[in-house]
Write a protein that holds these residues in place. Structure first.
Motif, short mmCIF file in Angstrom:
data_model
loop_
_atom_site.label_atom_id
_atom_site.label_comp_id
_atom_site.label_asym_id
_atom_site.label_seq_id
_atom_site.Cartn_x
_atom_site.Cartn_y
_atom_site.Cartn_z
N VAL A 219 0.87 -1.20 0.00
CA VAL A 219 0.00 0.00 0.00
C VAL A 219 0.89 1.23 0.00
O VAL A 219 1.97 1.22 0.58
N THR B 136 0.89 5.87 -0.68
CA THR B 136 0.31 7.12 -1.14
C THR B 136 1.39 8.18 -1.22
O THR B 136 2.34 8.16 -0.42
N TYR C 81 6.56 7.84 -1.70
CA TYR C 81 6.38 6.41 -1.45
C TYR C 81 6.07 5.65 -2.73
O TYR C 81 6.38 4.46 -2.85
N ASP D 33 8.74 1.02 1.26
CA ASP D 33 10.12 1.51 1.29
C ASP D 33 11.11 0.43 1.72
O ASP D 33 12.13 0.71 2.32
N1 UDP Z 1 3.08 5.29 3.67
C1 UDP Z 1 2.74 5.95 2.50
N2 UDP Z 1 2.83 7.30 2.42
C2 UDP Z 1 3.26 8.06 3.45
C3 UDP Z 1 3.62 7.40 4.65
C4 UDP Z 1 3.52 6.02 4.72
O1 UDP Z 1 2.37 5.30 1.54
O2 UDP Z 1 3.32 9.27 3.30
C5 UDP Z 1 2.94 3.81 3.74
C6 UDP Z 1 4.03 3.09 2.95
O3 UDP Z 1 3.53 1.86 2.48
C7 UDP Z 1 5.08 2.85 4.00
C8 UDP Z 1 4.19 2.49 5.20
O4 UDP Z 1 3.05 3.36 5.06
O5 UDP Z 1 5.97 1.86 3.60
C9 UDP Z 1 4.86 2.71 6.54
O6 UDP Z 1 5.33 4.03 6.65
P1 UDP Z 1 6.85 4.30 6.94
O7 UDP Z 1 7.67 3.39 6.11
O8 UDP Z 1 7.09 5.76 6.78
O9 UDP Z 1 6.93 3.90 8.45
P2 UDP Z 1 8.20 3.40 9.23
O10 UDP Z 1 8.76 2.24 8.51
O11 UDP Z 1 9.13 4.57 9.28
O12 UDP Z 1 7.66 3.05 10.58
#
Ligand code: UDP
Ligand code: CA
Length: 291
Positions: A10, A12, A16, A109
């Motif tokens: 998923v 957005t 990302y 990511d």
């Molecule tokens: N995500 C997204 N857009 C954003 C923030 C998060 O699509 O602006 C989604 C994306 O799939 C990402 C996941 O939410 O891999 C988790 O967010 P993030 O990787 O920033 O969290 P962390 O790994 O830092 O806890």
């Protein structure tokens, strides 16, 4: 004939979406098996959909855009971030074709260093899903691991708190055991308190783990710099970029810094370039700037 590996993801936003294409590249190139991505359609941009389809034909993988309307009887979320977290976990029983047996969720990511097939073939030993326990080898951030005491410690006992960036789901067991209903009911009751479920998609499966036990995947399946020590990076099979509670660093800088060097066949920058070449890069970007 090699089995098709199903991936759910998923995302957005432009940043990302850029990460997601690199994730797709690294997963597909890590394995000889056919790969089928199921991407949540709801928050994707039209430009991404188009580029992802070009990328998939270049890589020889499949994409299905999936969607499910948030049910009116389930408490809604006001920010896109929390909606995305909800979609990550609440509708696994209804998002995919009913014939689909197994799926792996991968954060947008994240980058694979090893064949995803090894994860796909893991025996979940009668569990509905498997998650990786949080690393505790980076001593600098141990103090931020809030589940090590108090409420979470009482709830989990000796069991670890698991990270939600990567998980393997037995969809048949998930549907047969009615786990979707358990998760939605628990979500509905906990989300009455806006201070609860602050990491929705992660807190929820950990919270219900006394009723729906989590299989612990081997630690090396998820390495992230914030929580894992540098000397364990060499064993890592995937790398996730996760926010560091001690320092603010833009994710792109983090990607460039962390995903390079002798541990990687391709640096993050090489992969970013390769994606652009495969989709015919600038032409498409320009076209969308004009729209
Ligand atoms: N995500 C997204 N857009 C954003 C923030 C998060 O699509 O602006 C989604 C994306 O799939 C990402 C996941 O939410 O891999 C988790 O967010 P993030 O990787 O920033 O969290 P962390 O790994 O830092 O806890
Ligand atoms: Ca991440």
């Amino acid at each position: 004939e090699l089995e098709t590996i199903n991936i759910f993801s998923v995302c957005t936003g432009h940043l990302y979406e850029r990460f997601m294409k690199i994730m797709m590249l690294s997963v597909t190139q890590s394995t000889k098996n056919p790969v089928h991505f199921y991407l949540l359609d709801t928050f994707l941009s039209p430009g991404f959909r188009e580029e992802a389809l070009i990328l998939s034909s270049s890589l020889g993988c499949k994409i299905t855009f999936v969607s499910y309307k948030w049910p009116p009887w389930l408490r809604s979320q006001s920010t896109i971030q929390r909606k995305i977290w909800g979609y990550k976990i609440l509708f696994l029983d209804v998002l995919f074709p009913q014939g689909l047996d197994r799926i792996i969720f991968v954060d947008a990511d994240q980058v694979f260093r090893e064949d995803i097939r090894e994860l796909w073939d893991l025996n979940l030993e009668e569990h509905v899903y498997g998650y990786v326990p949080f690393c505790d080898s980076n001593k600098d951030t141990l103090g931020f691991q809030f589940w090590r005491e108090g409420y979470w410690k009482d709830l989990l006992g000796d069991k670890p708190y698991h990270i939600s960036a990567l998980y393997l789901v037995d969809l048949n067991k998930f549907r047969d055991d009615g786990v979707g209903d358990i998760l939605r009911a628990t979500y509905e009751s906990l989300s009455r308190d806006p201070g609860s479920l602050s990491n929705l998609d992660q807190d929820l499966p950990n919270f219900v783990s006394p009723q729906v036990p989590i299989f612990s995947l081997p630690q090396e399946w998820l390495w992230c710099e914030s929580w894992c020590s540098l000397d364990t990076k060499v064993e890592s099979k995937t790398i996730d970029l996760c926010n560091n509670p001690l320092k603010k660093e833009p994710k792109i800088d983090m990607a460039r810094r962390i995903i390079k060097g002798e541990l990687f066949e391709k640096s993050w920058e090489d992969m970013d370039e390769e994606v652009k070449l495969r989709i015919g890069g600038e032409e498409i970007e320009e076209r969308h700037d004009e729209l």
